[in-house]
Design a protein around this motif. Structure first.
Motif, PDB file in Angstrom:
ATOM      1  N   GLY A 271       0.806  -1.207   0.000  1.00  0.00           N
ATOM      2  CA  GLY A 271       0.000   0.000   0.000  1.00  0.00           C
ATOM      3  C   GLY A 271       0.838   1.255   0.000  1.00  0.00           C
ATOM      4  N   ASN A 272       1.837   1.289   0.853  1.00  0.00           N
ATOM      5  CA  ASN A 272       2.665   2.489   0.943  1.00  0.00           C
ATOM      6  C   ASN A 272       4.044   2.083   1.424  1.00  0.00           C
ATOM      7  N   ILE A 273       4.958   2.023   0.484  1.00  0.00           N
ATOM      8  CA  ILE A 273       6.264   1.454   0.818  1.00  0.00           C
ATOM      9  C   ILE A 273       7.028   2.347   1.791  1.00  0.00           C
ATOM     10  N   ARG A 274       6.812   3.648   1.676  1.00  0.00           N
ATOM     11  CA  ARG A 274       7.555   4.548   2.556  1.00  0.00           C
ATOM     12  C   ARG A 274       7.087   4.359   4.000  1.00  0.00           C
ATOM     13  N   ALA A 275       5.776   4.295   4.168  1.00  0.00           N
ATOM     14  CA  ALA A 275       5.231   4.072   5.499  1.00  0.00           C
ATOM     15  C   ALA A 275       5.744   2.763   6.071  1.00  0.00           C
ATOM     16  N   ALA A 276       5.814   1.734   5.210  1.00  0.00           N
ATOM     17  CA  ALA A 276       6.279   0.428   5.670  1.00  0.00           C
ATOM     18  C   ALA A 276       7.716   0.506   6.143  1.00  0.00           C
ATOM     19  N   ARG A 277       8.527   1.247   5.392  1.00  0.00           N
ATOM     20  CA  ARG A 277       9.937   1.377   5.782  1.00  0.00           C
ATOM     21  C   ARG A 277      10.049   2.097   7.115  1.00  0.00           C
ATOM     22  N   ILE A 278       9.249   3.171   7.256  1.00  0.00           N
ATOM     23  CA  ILE A 278       9.314   3.938   8.500  1.00  0.00           C
ATOM     24  C   ILE A 278       8.876   3.064   9.667  1.00  0.00           C
ATOM     25  N   ALA A 279       7.867   2.212   9.416  1.00  0.00           N
ATOM     26  CA  ALA A 279       7.395   1.322  10.469  1.00  0.00           C
ATOM     27  C   ALA A 279       8.393   0.217  10.758  1.00  0.00           C
ATOM     28  N   GLY A 280       9.477   0.165  10.011  1.00  0.00           N
ATOM     29  CA  GLY A 280      10.519  -0.809  10.282  1.00  0.00           C
ATOM     30  C   GLY A 280      10.275  -2.177   9.689  1.00  0.00           C
ATOM     31  N   LEU A 281       9.401  -2.263   8.689  1.00  0.00           N
ATOM     32  CA  LEU A 281       9.168  -3.559   8.051  1.00  0.00           C
ATOM     33  C   LEU A 281      10.352  -3.897   7.143  1.00  0.00           C
ATOM     34  N   PRO A 282      10.784  -5.154   7.164  1.00  0.00           N
ATOM     35  CA  PRO A 282      11.889  -5.550   6.288  1.00  0.00           C
ATOM     36  C   PRO A 282      11.390  -5.751   4.854  1.00  0.00           C
ATOM     37  N   VAL A 283      11.320  -4.649   4.118  1.00  0.00           N
ATOM     38  CA  VAL A 283      10.683  -4.703   2.809  1.00  0.00           C
ATOM     39  C   VAL A 283      11.414  -5.676   1.870  1.00  0.00           C
ATOM     40  N   GLY A 284      12.736  -5.659   1.926  1.00  0.00           N
ATOM     41  CA  GLY A 284      13.503  -6.529   1.040  1.00  0.00           C
ATOM     42  C   GLY A 284      13.217  -7.996   1.303  1.00  0.00           C
ATOM     43  N   LYS A 285      13.247  -8.371   2.581  1.00  0.00           N
ATOM     44  CA  LYS A 285      12.984  -9.776   2.928  1.00  0.00           C
ATOM     45  C   LYS A 285      11.569 -10.155   2.541  1.00  0.00           C
ATOM     46  N   LEU A 286      10.629  -9.245   2.780  1.00  0.00           N
ATOM     47  CA  LEU A 286       9.242  -9.512   2.406  1.00  0.00           C
ATOM     48  C   LEU A 286       9.131  -9.763   0.911  1.00  0.00           C
TER      49      LEU A 286
END
Lengths: 308, 374
Positions: free
Chosen positions: B226-241
């Motif tokens: 939905g929102n990659i920037r928000a996910a990054r800020i929330a500390g989600l490991p986007v790359g691993k996901l």
């Protein structure tokens, strides 16, 4: 002289000949993709356009006996597909890549549907320009047979470069592709500019298809394009959205495509399929090398792929 | 979840796809009429060949099994905003892996061999699409194009292997690998001709649905989509996901390849490359990337694919007719995406617009991550 007499020298010669013959479809499709992407949209459906162009050109050439009419109608058929893509990909919430995939299925479906009766008969082919008449070697003579369509493509590349750089319409396209908001402020209709760019690009791709069926390989069947329309997208990235570099990139890809058949002509049959995959492997390798998560590629239109 | 959303939104999420399918049926009918065939006759034949009786419906189910699995290869990454179309390649690679495992384990008990084949197919397909995710994350290579190029590379690899290193010398006209022993093949569900691949497909879709809708992992993926920037800020490991989702997606398509090898062909050859991958993309899009809806759409499309032969025999239409049909459906469905939130009848008063947020609807497909040249 027979092919054996040339020995291994036949390989570079065959690759060179294959480059001159096989790069034209890449050239037309990549120029078409270039003008499309300059306006900020991606047309993945050029694969379908290429197939439709190939089928229409062959059919018209067979029915009327005039290959050049076939080329023209192929371009027009491409434009019709471009109209669908241009309209649909600019609807809200519609992703241009998804439309591209749909257009591949639809375009190849149309091409196979109407092309079925034309698989058997042979249509009049485009004439060639023989640059190799001075040589006594038949290999060189046949290697230097060039299609006038290829030359037209070679001329279009610098023309398009000039068009983008120095004309009012070229500026419109670049403005729409780089910053739609600024273009809107200038009073340019984004929809119209993108539509025209996509239609023009599809026209070129249709002509690329005509080259396939009317010159090289010069017949119509369902496996004629094998992904060349898709590679155009990668090719344009590699060429940094510059029409002149599209020409060089097309020559490189045409050459890569010719490696497999060239090796086969001297009797190297092992790994034949893997060699045939070399254009795809090359494309992937180029994308891996040139892309980077840290920066935007130089030359990339600002609004490309952002759905704005 | 109907209570948490307004009923108009739900109605919209149901009505628009159905209307889209009806419109594409009408468009295809017009196409058939122009091509000189009676549209009603054509639809009658499609219905008869796909769902008309138990025998033909079993044919449909056989075709639906690989479609469900291959659809997941597009549907799962779509939750992250990725458009992956490497289904065909992952299917082919999964098939190769399954044959290799089936031949290597041939002396083991049948259950072990089948598990080995499934595992090998899933790992091979998973790594294939996982590589796409890794390239996406580490090199910002556009996933659509890289996965598409990998399709061609996978098919070349298949041709190379079955024509050379894996070739069974007795396969003369159609180079093939050595066959898997009869006992080790997936059997049919008792009382039917339908093989167990259908069960694999249904289970995989159920698991995928659960994973995406009901787990933290799925929630993280949807957030990042939905929102990659928000996910990054929330500390989600986007790359691993990204890589995990791509691996799962690829393993579903790889499993489809295993099903084709272990239940239908019994060996690897060019029949693996039967366009289930490309049709799977269509299934995923029509199902709006919802794994449960994908099972129904796969059965519907499997029926249409199963009717290709009868269109040729009964109406003199070329076999590409089915391709035109698929293309039309795809185009109309894509157009229908733009109608969500635009039609007055689905709007609820002032302020709150029905944005097409049915229970399982997606964030809009537009890739929220970087564009092609990120």
């Amino acid at each position: 002289m027979s092919a054996e007499a040339l020995g291994w020298w036949g390989v570079p010669l065959a690759i060179a000949a294959g480059t001159l013959r096989g790069s034209a479809p890449f050239l037309f499709v990549s120029l078409g993709e270039c003008i499309t992407e300059k306006s900020g949209k991606i047309n993945l459906g050029l694969e379908g356009t290429l197939l439709t162009g190939a089928m229409t050109a062959y059919a018209i050439s067979y029915l009327t006996g005039s290959p050049w009419l076939g080329v023209l109608v192929a371009g027009i058929a491409g434009m019709l597909l471009g109209l669908i893509h241009g309209w649909l990909s600019q609807q809200p919430r519609v992703n241009d890549i998804a439309v591209g995939i749909a257009m591949i299925i639809f375009g190849s479906g149309i091409a196979f549907f109407f092309g079925k009766p034309f698989i058997q008969p042979s249509a009049p082919q485009l004439p060639t320009i023989d640059l190799g008449a001075w040589s006594s070697l038949p290999q060189i003579q046949s290697a230097l047979k060039i299609s006038p369509l290829f030359l037209i493509g070679v001329i279009i590349a610098p023309l398009m470069h000039w068009f983008f750089k120095s004309t009012r319409w070229g500026l419109f396209i670049r403005a729409v592709g780089d910053s739609p908001d600024a273009a809107k402020a200038m009073g340019i209709s984004i929809f119209k500019v993108r539509m025209l760019s996509i239609v023009a690009g599809s026209f070129l791709a249709g002509i690329g298809g005509a080259y396939l069926s009317l010159y090289y390989p010069g017949s119509w069947n369902e496996r004629i394009s094998s992904g060349q329309g898709l590679m155009a997208v990668a090719l344009v990235i590699f060429a940094r959205w510059n029409p002149i570099q599209c020409l060089y990139a097309s020559l490189l890809f045409g050459g890569a495509q010719a490696i497999g058949p060239a090796l086969q002509s001297v009797g190297v049959n092992s790994h034949y399929y893997l060699w045939n995959a070399s254009p795809y492997i090359l494309t992937l390798a180029i994308m891996v090398i040139t892309c980077s998560p840290k920066r935007t590629l130089t030359g990339a239109p600002g609004a490309l792929g952002t759905n704005s | 979840m109907i209570n948490r959303h307004n009923w108009r939104g739900t109605l919209e999420a149901v009505c628009i796809p159905i209307a889209a399918l009806l419109c594409s049926l009408i468009a295809f009918g017009i196409f058939c009429a122009l091509a000189g065939a009676n549209p009603f006759g054509v639809y009658g034949s499609i219905y008869k060949a796909a769902f008309g009786n138990w025998y033909s419906f079993q044919n449909t189910l056989i075709r639906a099994a690989p479609l469900m699995l291959s659809a997941l290869c597009t549907a799962l990454p779509a939750r992250l905003g990725l458009v992956i179309i490497g289904n065909e390649g992952a299917l082919v690679i999964g098939g190769i892996g399954a044959v290799a495992a089936g031949l290597a384990l041939s002396s083991a008990p049948a259950t072990i061999v089948q598990m080995g084949m499934a595992l090998a197919g899933m790992i091979c397909g998973g790594l294939w699409i996982g590589a796409v995710g890794a390239l996406r994350h580490y090199r910002a290579v556009n996933e659509t194009i890289s996965s598409l190029l990998l399709n061609y590379i996978a098919i070349a690899l298949l041709n190379h292997l079955v024509g050379g290193p894996m070739r069974d010398p007795s396969s003369l006209n159609k180079p093939s690998s050595y066959p898997i022993a009869e006992v080790n093949m997936l059997g049919t569900i008792p009382g039917t001709r339908v093989h167990y691949g259908l069960i694999y497909g249904l289970i995989a879709c159920a698991i995928a649905y659960f994973l995406i809708q009901r787990t933290t992992f799925g929630f993280a993926a949807r957030t990042a989509g939905g929102n990659i920037r928000a996910a990054r800020i929330a500390g989600l490991p986007v790359g691993k996901l990204t890589m995990a989702i791509c691996f799962l997606a690829g393993s579903c398509a790889g499993l489809a390849g295993m099903v084709e090898v272990a239940a239908v062909h019994g060996r690897a050859n060019e029949s693996l490359n039967a366009n289930y991958g490309y049709s799977g993309i269509l299934v995923a899009f029509i199902a709006r990337h919802n794994p449960l809806a994908a099972t129904l759409v796969a059965i519907l499309l499997g029926g249409i694919l199963a009717s290709g032969g009868i269109l040729q025999r009964a109406h003199g239409l070329p076999d590409a007719t089915v391709l035109v049909f698929q293309g039309l459906v795809f185009l109309v469905v894509l157009y229908s995406e733009s109608l969500y939130g635009r039609l007055a009848i689905f709007k609820e008063g002032i302020g709150k617009k029905g944005q097409g947020t049915g229970p399982d609807s997606l964030p809009p497909i537009p890739n929220p991550q970087a564009p092609i040249p990120s």
